[in-house]
Each structure stands twice: as structure tokens, then as C-alpha cells.
Design a protein around this motif. Sequence first.
Motif, mmCIF file in Angstrom:
data_model
loop_
_atom_site.group_PDB
_atom_site.id
_atom_site.type_symbol
_atom_site.label_atom_id
_atom_site.label_comp_id
_atom_site.label_asym_id
_atom_site.label_seq_id
_atom_site.Cartn_x
_atom_site.Cartn_y
_atom_site.Cartn_z
ATOM 1 N N ASN A 86 14.037 6.275 6.035
ATOM 2 C CA ASN A 86 13.927 5.598 4.741
ATOM 3 C C ASN A 86 13.730 4.090 4.867
ATOM 4 O OD1 ASN A 86 14.016 7.796 3.006
ATOM 5 N ND2 ASN A 86 16.245 7.853 3.048
ATOM 6 N N PHE A 87 13.852 3.521 6.089
ATOM 7 C CA PHE A 87 13.572 2.086 6.184
ATOM 8 C C PHE A 87 12.603 1.719 7.304
ATOM 9 C CE2 PHE A 87 16.980 1.915 9.322
ATOM 10 C CZ PHE A 87 16.617 0.864 10.152
ATOM 11 N N LYS A 166 13.932 -6.188 3.742
ATOM 12 C CA LYS A 166 12.581 -6.195 3.188
ATOM 13 C C LYS A 166 11.848 -4.897 3.523
ATOM 14 C CE LYS A 166 12.193 -11.212 3.383
ATOM 15 N NZ LYS A 166 11.570 -12.364 4.061
ATOM 16 N N ALA A 167 12.038 -4.409 4.748
ATOM 17 C CA ALA A 167 11.396 -3.147 5.146
ATOM 18 C C ALA A 167 11.944 -1.980 4.338
ATOM 19 C CB ALA A 167 11.588 -2.903 6.643
ATOM 20 N N ALA A 168 13.254 -1.974 4.091
ATOM 21 C CA ALA A 168 13.855 -0.902 3.289
ATOM 22 C C ALA A 168 13.278 -0.911 1.872
ATOM 23 C CB ALA A 168 15.369 -1.058 3.260
ATOM 24 N N ALA A 172 10.941 2.044 0.254
ATOM 25 C CA ALA A 172 11.325 2.698 -1.002
ATOM 26 C C ALA A 172 10.160 2.686 -1.989
ATOM 27 C CB ALA A 172 12.545 2.005 -1.600
ATOM 28 N N LYS A 173 9.410 1.601 -2.049
ATOM 29 C CA LYS A 173 8.256 1.510 -2.947
ATOM 30 C C LYS A 173 7.164 2.498 -2.531
ATOM 31 C CE LYS A 173 8.935 -3.260 -4.367
ATOM 32 N NZ LYS A 173 8.463 -4.645 -4.258
ATOM 33 N N LYS A 174 7.003 2.694 -1.222
ATOM 34 C CA LYS A 174 6.009 3.648 -0.730
ATOM 35 C C LYS A 174 6.362 5.082 -1.124
ATOM 36 C CE LYS A 174 4.474 1.236 3.473
ATOM 37 N NZ LYS A 174 4.444 1.302 4.942
ATOM 38 N N MET A 175 7.673 5.364 -1.215
ATOM 39 C CA MET A 175 8.137 6.701 -1.543
ATOM 40 C C MET A 175 7.983 7.020 -3.032
ATOM 41 S SD MET A 175 11.510 6.902 0.789
ATOM 42 C CE MET A 175 11.493 8.356 1.787
ATOM 43 N N ASP A 176 7.958 5.964 -3.846
ATOM 44 C CA ASP A 176 7.855 6.170 -5.305
ATOM 45 C C ASP A 176 6.491 6.672 -5.717
ATOM 46 O OD1 ASP A 176 10.455 5.418 -5.648
ATOM 47 O OD2 ASP A 176 9.975 3.345 -6.165
#
Length: 176
Positions: A86-87, A166-168, A172-176
Motif C-alpha cells: 500500500n505504500f 508522500k509515497a503512501a 492511495a490515490k493510484k488505488m482510488d
Amino acid sequence: MKMIVASLVAFMMMAAPSIAKAESMKPEDRFAIIDAITDIAAGADRHQWPRVRGAFAEEVILDYTSLWGGEAVTQSADEVVAQWSNFLPGFDRTLHLVTNHTIVDAAGDTATAEADFQATHSLGKDLWVLSGHYRYGLVKSAEGWKVTHMTMTATHETGDRGLVGKAAERAAKKMD
């Protein structure tokens, strides 16, 4: 000077039984332990999560207190992989180099190993580089050697540690 030499001799005599036990380990067991350690680092860099999961026992103790403070955490291997997956993909690139593998102690189906590492994390032009060493606890199961415990000791750090957060967020935005 005599005190330093005496201390070194005493240390070497205490370490000798463990080293002797580890030296009697079968080469295939040594290689399997090194493979398990490598699978964690290389698998994480390549986002090969089944590879990472396969290197861990069902339950894992992770100790990153030298870097983040707090206390060691006991988690299921699935939870560890879920957190990392996730990160870590939020970085543009990561490279976890693990080297100088040493089997410190071995007795039956348990072993302790150590290795040095350098971990480079990049996000755009920003870098965070961490170096140090790991101490691993392992157990031999029907599926092979599995990591049960990882203690990371950070010794050198350059760049921006804040890249982890910042990577996390980015992941998270990529997963949305």
C-alpha cells in the motif's frame, strides 16, 4: 591496549560456538536462508507480493525501532505484505540491496542470520537512502526456510525521510 585485546579475545571465544553451529549447516539450507532474505527485498522492489509473502512465516515480528522509535510489532505475514504493497508502489523506484549474508547461529530447524543493506527510494528527483543491517530469525518448515523476525538497525541516512508519507499518499490515490 591490553584491555582491548582481552575484550576481543573474550568476544571471539563467546561467538565461536555459534559460528561453529552455523558452519555445520548444510549448503542447501544456507542458500535457502539467503534466498528467503533476498525474496523479501527484491520482491518488494519488483512489487512481487506473493514472492515477499512466501519468504515469511505466518506471523512475523518486525522491529524498525532504530528508525521510527516505538516498539517492535507482531503481525501476520499477510498484514505486512498488505502494508508494504500500500505504500511502496507510491515511489517511482526503490532498490533494496541486501548483502554480506551471515548465518550467525543455527540449531535444528531455527537459524539467525544477519545482512547489511542499502535502500534507495526515489520520488521524482527526490531521494531517501537508508543503510544499515538486519538481523533475521528464521524457522524451517515443510515449505522451506521462513523469516519469523526482522530487526533493522539503521546506521546511515541521507535525503528526505518524509518521502515515505508522500509515497503512501501517492499510492492511495493510484488505488482510488
